[in-house]
Design a protein around this motif. Structure first.
Motif, PDB file in Angstrom:
ATOM      1  N   LEU A   1      -1.665  -5.963  12.475  1.00 48.22           N
ATOM      2  CA  LEU A   1      -1.665  -7.012  11.138  1.00 48.22           C
ATOM      3  C   LEU A   1      -2.277  -5.925  10.149  1.00 48.22           C
ATOM      4  CD1 LEU A   1      -1.733  -9.571   9.744  1.00 48.22           C
ATOM      5  CD2 LEU A   1      -3.944  -9.952  10.575  1.00 48.22           C
ATOM      6  N   VAL A   2      -1.924  -5.919   9.014  1.00 41.11           N
ATOM      7  CA  VAL A   2      -2.126  -4.939   7.765  1.00 41.11           C
ATOM      8  C   VAL A   2      -2.817  -5.953   6.831  1.00 41.11           C
ATOM      9  CG1 VAL A   2      -1.596  -3.016   6.382  1.00 41.11           C
ATOM     10  CG2 VAL A   2      -0.349  -3.201   8.481  1.00 41.11           C
TER      11      VAL A   2
ATOM     12  N   SER B   1       3.020  -4.996  10.766  1.00 41.28           N
ATOM     13  CA  SER B   1       3.778  -3.768  10.599  1.00 41.28           C
ATOM     14  C   SER B   1       5.099  -4.202  11.251  1.00 41.28           C
ATOM     15  CB  SER B   1       3.054  -2.747  11.219  1.00 41.28           C
ATOM     16  OG  SER B   1       2.772  -2.851  12.526  1.00 41.28           O
ATOM     17  N   GLY B   2       6.144  -3.806  10.715  1.00 41.22           N
ATOM     18  CA  GLY B   2       7.657  -3.839  11.516  1.00 41.22           C
ATOM     19  C   GLY B   2       8.105  -2.954  12.275  1.00 41.22           C
ATOM     20  N   PRO B   3       9.284  -2.592  12.297  1.00 44.88           N
ATOM     21  CA  PRO B   3      10.078  -1.559  12.925  1.00 44.88           C
ATOM     22  C   PRO B   3       9.554  -0.332  12.383  1.00 44.88           C
ATOM     23  CG  PRO B   3      11.550  -3.326  12.315  1.00 44.88           C
ATOM     24  CD  PRO B   3      10.427  -3.631  11.689  1.00 44.88           C
ATOM     25  N   GLU B   4       9.487   0.579  13.240  1.00 39.94           N
ATOM     26  CA  GLU B   4       9.172   2.025  12.643  1.00 39.94           C
ATOM     27  C   GLU B   4       7.575   2.000  12.078  1.00 39.94           C
ATOM     28  OE1 GLU B   4      10.644   5.098  13.243  1.00 39.94           O
ATOM     29  OE2 GLU B   4      12.032   3.602  14.286  1.00 39.94           O
TER      30      GLU B   4
ATOM     31  N   VAL C   1       2.568  -5.119   1.856  1.00 35.66           N
ATOM     32  CA  VAL C   1       1.621  -6.418   1.621  1.00 35.66           C
ATOM     33  C   VAL C   1       1.761  -6.429   0.043  1.00 35.66           C
ATOM     34  CG1 VAL C   1      -0.633  -7.319   1.910  1.00 35.66           C
ATOM     35  CG2 VAL C   1       0.125  -5.514   3.617  1.00 35.66           C
ATOM     36  N   GLU C   2       2.114  -7.637  -0.441  1.00 32.91           N
ATOM     37  CA  GLU C   2       2.191  -8.148  -1.773  1.00 32.91           C
ATOM     38  C   GLU C   2       0.756  -8.720  -2.072  1.00 32.91           C
ATOM     39  OE1 GLU C   2       5.788  -9.792  -3.055  1.00 32.91           O
ATOM     40  OE2 GLU C   2       6.940  -8.206  -2.442  1.00 32.91           O
ATOM     41  N   TYR C   3       0.306  -8.772  -3.481  1.00 32.11           N
ATOM     42  CA  TYR C   3      -0.770  -9.451  -3.659  1.00 32.11           C
ATOM     43  C   TYR C   3      -0.671 -10.089  -4.999  1.00 32.11           C
ATOM     44  CZ  TYR C   3      -2.149  -4.855  -5.688  1.00 32.11           C
ATOM     45  OH  TYR C   3      -2.424  -3.599  -6.551  1.00 32.11           O
ATOM     46  N   PRO C   4      -1.435 -10.847  -5.596  1.00 31.34           N
ATOM     47  CA  PRO C   4      -1.229 -11.561  -6.862  1.00 31.34           C
ATOM     48  C   PRO C   4      -1.772 -10.628  -8.062  1.00 31.34           C
ATOM     49  CG  PRO C   4      -2.900 -12.547  -5.761  1.00 31.34           C
ATOM     50  CD  PRO C   4      -2.497 -11.709  -4.590  1.00 31.34           C
ATOM     51  N   PRO C   5      -1.253 -11.078  -9.302  1.00 30.15           N
ATOM     52  CA  PRO C   5      -1.638 -10.550 -10.308  1.00 30.15           C
ATOM     53  C   PRO C   5      -3.379 -10.395 -10.223  1.00 30.15           C
ATOM     54  CG  PRO C   5      -0.195 -11.741 -11.017  1.00 30.15           C
ATOM     55  CD  PRO C   5      -0.322 -12.265  -9.582  1.00 30.15           C
ATOM     56  N   LEU C   6      -3.855  -9.358 -10.861  1.00 36.93           N
ATOM     57  CA  LEU C   6      -5.411  -9.231 -11.119  1.00 36.93           C
ATOM     58  C   LEU C   6      -5.557  -8.919 -12.561  1.00 36.93           C
ATOM     59  CD1 LEU C   6      -6.207  -7.283  -7.903  1.00 36.93           C
ATOM     60  CD2 LEU C   6      -6.477  -9.715  -8.171  1.00 36.93           C
ATOM     61  N   SER C   7      -6.625  -9.031 -12.997  1.00 35.67           N
ATOM     62  CA  SER C   7      -6.953  -9.180 -14.409  1.00 35.67           C
ATOM     63  C   SER C   7      -7.247  -7.699 -14.734  1.00 35.67           C
ATOM     64  CB  SER C   7      -8.233  -9.860 -14.762  1.00 35.67           C
ATOM     65  OG  SER C   7      -9.261  -9.613 -14.164  1.00 35.67           O
TER      66      SER C   7
ATOM     67  N   THR D   1      -8.256  -1.314  -0.586  1.00 36.66           N
ATOM     68  CA  THR D   1      -8.377  -0.790   0.926  1.00 36.66           C
ATOM     69  C   THR D   1      -7.378  -1.583   1.859  1.00 36.66           C
ATOM     70  OG1 THR D   1      -9.997  -0.255   2.466  1.00 36.66           O
ATOM     71  CG2 THR D   1     -10.106  -2.528   1.331  1.00 36.66           C
ATOM     72  N   LEU D   2      -7.342  -0.993   2.845  1.00 33.45           N
ATOM     73  CA  LEU D   2      -6.524  -1.664   4.060  1.00 33.45           C
ATOM     74  C   LEU D   2      -7.381  -1.440   5.322  1.00 33.45           C
ATOM     75  CD1 LEU D   2      -2.961   0.037   4.178  1.00 33.45           C
ATOM     76  CD2 LEU D   2      -3.440  -2.326   3.390  1.00 33.45           C
ATOM     77  N   LEU D   3      -7.044  -2.800   5.855  1.00 37.49           N
ATOM     78  CA  LEU D   3      -7.702  -2.913   7.084  1.00 37.49           C
ATOM     79  C   LEU D   3      -6.609  -3.193   8.331  1.00 37.49           C
ATOM     80  CD1 LEU D   3      -9.659  -4.167   5.072  1.00 37.49           C
ATOM     81  CD2 LEU D   3     -11.082  -4.986   7.193  1.00 37.49           C
ATOM     82  N   VAL D   4      -6.634  -2.622   9.408  1.00 35.42           N
ATOM     83  CA  VAL D   4      -5.542  -2.560  10.399  1.00 35.42           C
ATOM     84  C   VAL D   4      -6.077  -3.240  11.663  1.00 35.42           C
ATOM     85  CG1 VAL D   4      -3.824  -1.264  11.754  1.00 35.42           C
ATOM     86  CG2 VAL D   4      -4.501  -0.520   9.409  1.00 35.42           C
TER      87      VAL D   4
END
Length: 93
Positions: free
Chosen positions: A22-23, A41-44, A49-55, A61-64
């Motif tokens: 999980l990313v 995370s998928g193959p390979e 990860v898409e995220y909504p528009p921000l002002s 950051t990423l957490l794995v």
């Protein structure tokens, strides 16, 4: 404007792809992290990860987390650049 973080998860030292992890993309706000989106995370070991528009451009950051939900890694914050997708190769030890 791109609103995504993409990349690849690999095992540190071997470069073996890590699939099914999980990313979680987050926005750093002081000493907090605001959840923006998540994807497995998928193959390979690839993820996007898409995220909504921000002002304003956030510090990202990423957490794995492993498939069982244990936290494995936190990426240091990155300043997002308007119009550019953040692309990372994350080595998890």
């Amino acid at each position: 404007m791109n609103r995504a973080i993409s990349g690849r998860l690999v095992e540190q030292g071997t470069g073996r792809p890590l699939c099914g992890h999980l990313v979680v993309a987050g926005r750093v706000l002081g000493n907090r992290i605001l959840l923006l989106g998540r994807e497995r995370s998928g193959p390979e070991g690839r993820f996007r990860v898409e995220y909504p528009p921000l002002s304003e451009p956030p510090d990202l950051t990423l957490l794995v987390l492993d498939p069982e939900g244990a936290l494995l890694y936190i990426e240091p914050p990155h300043r997002s650049i308007p119009g550019a997708e953040l692309h990372l190769v994350v080595e998890v030890g």
